[in-house]
Design a protein around this motif. Structure first.
Motif, PDB file in Angstrom:
ATOM      1  N   HIS A  19       0.827  -1.205   0.000  1.00  0.00           N
ATOM      2  CA  HIS A  19       0.000   0.000   0.000  1.00  0.00           C
ATOM      3  C   HIS A  19       0.863   1.256   0.000  1.00  0.00           C
ATOM      4  O   HIS A  19       0.572   2.235  -0.700  1.00  0.00           O
ATOM      5  N   LEU A  20       1.926   1.264   0.803  1.00  0.00           N
ATOM      6  CA  LEU A  20       2.798   2.437   0.870  1.00  0.00           C
ATOM      7  C   LEU A  20       3.492   2.681  -0.462  1.00  0.00           C
ATOM      8  O   LEU A  20       3.614   3.832  -0.913  1.00  0.00           O
ATOM      9  N   GLU A  21       3.957   1.618  -1.086  1.00  0.00           N
ATOM     10  CA  GLU A  21       4.622   1.760  -2.376  1.00  0.00           C
ATOM     11  C   GLU A  21       3.651   2.279  -3.434  1.00  0.00           C
ATOM     12  O   GLU A  21       4.015   3.112  -4.276  1.00  0.00           O
ATOM     13  N   GLU A  22       2.405   1.823  -3.373  1.00  0.00           N
ATOM     14  CA  GLU A  22       1.399   2.275  -4.338  1.00  0.00           C
ATOM     15  C   GLU A  22       1.015   3.730  -4.081  1.00  0.00           C
ATOM     16  O   GLU A  22       0.783   4.500  -5.031  1.00  0.00           O
ATOM     17  N   LEU A  23       0.949   4.127  -2.811  1.00  0.00           N
ATOM     18  CA  LEU A  23       0.681   5.530  -2.488  1.00  0.00           C
ATOM     19  C   LEU A  23       1.775   6.430  -3.046  1.00  0.00           C
ATOM     20  O   LEU A  23       1.501   7.517  -3.570  1.00  0.00           O
ATOM     21  N   ALA A  24       3.024   5.982  -2.916  1.00  0.00           N
ATOM     22  CA  ALA A  24       4.139   6.772  -3.442  1.00  0.00           C
ATOM     23  C   ALA A  24       4.026   6.914  -4.957  1.00  0.00           C
ATOM     24  O   ALA A  24       4.275   7.998  -5.521  1.00  0.00           O
ATOM     25  N   ARG A  25       3.648   5.842  -5.632  1.00  0.00           N
ATOM     26  CA  ARG A  25       3.485   5.913  -7.088  1.00  0.00           C
ATOM     27  C   ARG A  25       2.335   6.845  -7.466  1.00  0.00           C
ATOM     28  O   ARG A  25       2.417   7.584  -8.455  1.00  0.00           O
ATOM     29  N   ALA A  26       1.264   6.798  -6.697  1.00  0.00           N
ATOM     30  CA  ALA A  26       0.137   7.700  -6.969  1.00  0.00           C
ATOM     31  C   ALA A  26       0.556   9.155  -6.793  1.00  0.00           C
ATOM     32  O   ALA A  26       0.172  10.031  -7.581  1.00  0.00           O
ATOM     33  N   ARG A  27       1.344   9.411  -5.761  1.00  0.00           N
ATOM     34  CA  ARG A  27       1.817  10.782  -5.521  1.00  0.00           C
ATOM     35  C   ARG A  27       2.695  11.257  -6.669  1.00  0.00           C
ATOM     36  O   ARG A  27       2.572  12.401  -7.130  1.00  0.00           O
ATOM     37  N   GLU A  28       3.564  10.385  -7.128  1.00  0.00           N
ATOM     38  CA  GLU A  28       4.443  10.742  -8.241  1.00  0.00           C
ATOM     39  C   GLU A  28       3.660  10.969  -9.526  1.00  0.00           C
ATOM     40  O   GLU A  28       4.102  11.712 -10.414  1.00  0.00           O
ATOM     41  N   ALA A  29       2.480  10.338  -9.620  1.00  0.00           N
ATOM     42  CA  ALA A  29       1.623  10.503 -10.800  1.00  0.00           C
ATOM     43  C   ALA A  29       0.740  11.746 -10.702  1.00  0.00           C
ATOM     44  O   ALA A  29      -0.056  12.008 -11.614  1.00  0.00           O
ATOM     45  N   GLY A  30       0.867  12.500  -9.613  1.00  0.00           N
ATOM     46  CA  GLY A  30       0.129  13.751  -9.495  1.00  0.00           C
ATOM     47  C   GLY A  30      -1.055  13.741  -8.553  1.00  0.00           C
ATOM     48  O   GLY A  30      -1.699  14.775  -8.351  1.00  0.00           O
ATOM     49  N   TRP A  31      -1.364  12.578  -7.965  1.00  0.00           N
ATOM     50  CA  TRP A  31      -2.446  12.515  -6.994  1.00  0.00           C
ATOM     51  C   TRP A  31      -1.943  12.975  -5.630  1.00  0.00           C
ATOM     52  O   TRP A  31      -0.749  12.885  -5.336  1.00  0.00           O
ATOM     53  N   GLU A  32      -2.843  13.450  -4.788  1.00  0.00           N
ATOM     54  CA  GLU A  32      -2.504  13.624  -3.383  1.00  0.00           C
ATOM     55  C   GLU A  32      -2.649  12.264  -2.708  1.00  0.00           C
ATOM     56  O   GLU A  32      -3.485  11.440  -3.114  1.00  0.00           O
ATOM     57  N   ALA A  33      -1.845  12.014  -1.684  1.00  0.00           N
ATOM     58  CA  ALA A  33      -1.862  10.695  -1.062  1.00  0.00           C
ATOM     59  C   ALA A  33      -1.429  10.810   0.390  1.00  0.00           C
ATOM     60  O   ALA A  33      -0.591  11.644   0.736  1.00  0.00           O
ATOM     61  N   GLY A  34      -2.019   9.969   1.224  1.00  0.00           N
ATOM     62  CA  GLY A  34      -1.667  10.012   2.639  1.00  0.00           C
ATOM     63  C   GLY A  34      -1.945   8.692   3.326  1.00  0.00           C
ATOM     64  O   GLY A  34      -2.738   7.877   2.849  1.00  0.00           O
ATOM     65  N   VAL A  35      -1.263   8.481   4.447  1.00  0.00           N
ATOM     66  CA  VAL A  35      -1.524   7.327   5.309  1.00  0.00           C
ATOM     67  C   VAL A  35      -1.796   7.868   6.706  1.00  0.00           C
ATOM     68  O   VAL A  35      -1.062   8.728   7.210  1.00  0.00           O
ATOM     69  N   CYS A  36      -2.877   7.400   7.309  1.00  0.00           N
ATOM     70  CA  CYS A  36      -3.269   7.849   8.640  1.00  0.00           C
ATOM     71  C   CYS A  36      -3.229   6.686   9.610  1.00  0.00           C
ATOM     72  O   CYS A  36      -3.909   5.679   9.398  1.00  0.00           O
ATOM     73  N   PHE A  37      -2.447   6.821  10.664  1.00  0.00           N
ATOM     74  CA  PHE A  37      -2.408   5.835  11.738  1.00  0.00           C
ATOM     75  C   PHE A  37      -3.453   6.225  12.780  1.00  0.00           C
ATOM     76  O   PHE A  37      -3.316   7.250  13.446  1.00  0.00           O
ATOM     77  N   VAL A  38      -4.503   5.427  12.887  1.00  0.00           N
ATOM     78  CA  VAL A  38      -5.551   5.675  13.877  1.00  0.00           C
ATOM     79  C   VAL A  38      -5.176   4.909  15.143  1.00  0.00           C
ATOM     80  O   VAL A  38      -5.203   3.674  15.165  1.00  0.00           O
TER      81      VAL A  38
END
Length: 234
Positions: free
Chosen positions: A160-179
């Motif tokens: 999931h983290l690696e995919e979030l990084a790829r999404a960010r590099e593709a121009g999307w905003e991306a985040g991970v929240c630790f609840v």
């Protein structure tokens, strides 16, 4: 989030990931455990646990185990261990403006690339058009008032983290929240001792522009309420 009918019990055993034997009012009940993780530091024979009674008479198990009182030298710490709760808490918090804005669209379970993220959001207002993804991680492990994730190796979490990084590099905003499913924590840290690859992936994601935040909750037997942001030390 608020639960229904809640009552205490005494944990006795966990034969497998899905059920626990709990003493309730002098009788032994088979309860569904709403967390398939190991939770070995939490589910210790003799500890007080909290159960939600199901309103469905057709269910095989009458109760869901949702919280535990972890024994500590300075007194018990109530920890919500319902793995379904963090997504609900984050969704309610984000929809109410917790991220600093109220999304015009907040949609759960959205696929991007080879992953399914917990939330996709859009903000279209006054000429502003933004969109992105959030992944939510529930935290139940604490050591000396430090909350750590994960409590066991998680290849899915790394993906999931690696995919979030790829999404960010593709121009999307991306985040991970630790609840954080307990109160009184000083900070959140990746659990490098248990899964160093997750910590490495988290730091790389942050460097790629993925937002990393931690939301501490006020845990009570019948509720889990977002309370405050706490630091994340990478």
């Amino acid at each position: 989030m608020i639960y229904g009918k809640i009552l205490p019990g005494v944990f006795r055993a966990r034969p497998n990931r899905f059920i626990a034997h709990v003493e309730v009012a002098g009788r032994l009940e088979v309860c569904h455990v709403k967390n398939t993780g190991r939770c070995r530091e939490l589910l210790v024979p003799g500890v007080t646990v909290w159960l939600e009674e199901s309103a469905n008479p057709a269910r095989k198990t009458k109760y869901d185990l949702i919280a535990v009182e972890k024994v500590r030298a300075d007194g018990p710490l109530l920890i919500n261990m319902d793995s379904q709760a963090p997504n609900r808490v984050f969704g309610e918090w984000a929809a109410g403006g917790g991220l600093g804005f109220v999304p015009t669209l907040l949609r759960p379970e959205t696929t991007y690339g080879n992953s399914r993220f917990d939330y996709y959001w859009e903000l279209s207002k006054d000429g502003e058009n933004r969109r992105g993804f959030w992944e939510v991680k529930g935290v139940t492990l604490e050591e000396d008032n430090v909350a750590r994730f994960p409590d066991a190796p998680t290849l899915r979490g790394v993906k999931h983290l690696e995919e979030l990084a790829r999404a960010r590099e593709a121009g999307w905003e991306a985040g991970v929240c630790f609840v954080v499913q307990m109160a009184g924590m000083d900070r959140v840290e990746p659990n490098d001792a248990t899964h160093p690859e997750f910590g490495q992936a988290l730091r790389q994601a942050a460097q790629a522009g993925v937002e990393v935040l931690a939301l501490e909750c006020r845990a009570e037997p019948g509720s889990l309420i977002p309370a405050r942001r706490i630091p994340v030390r990478l």
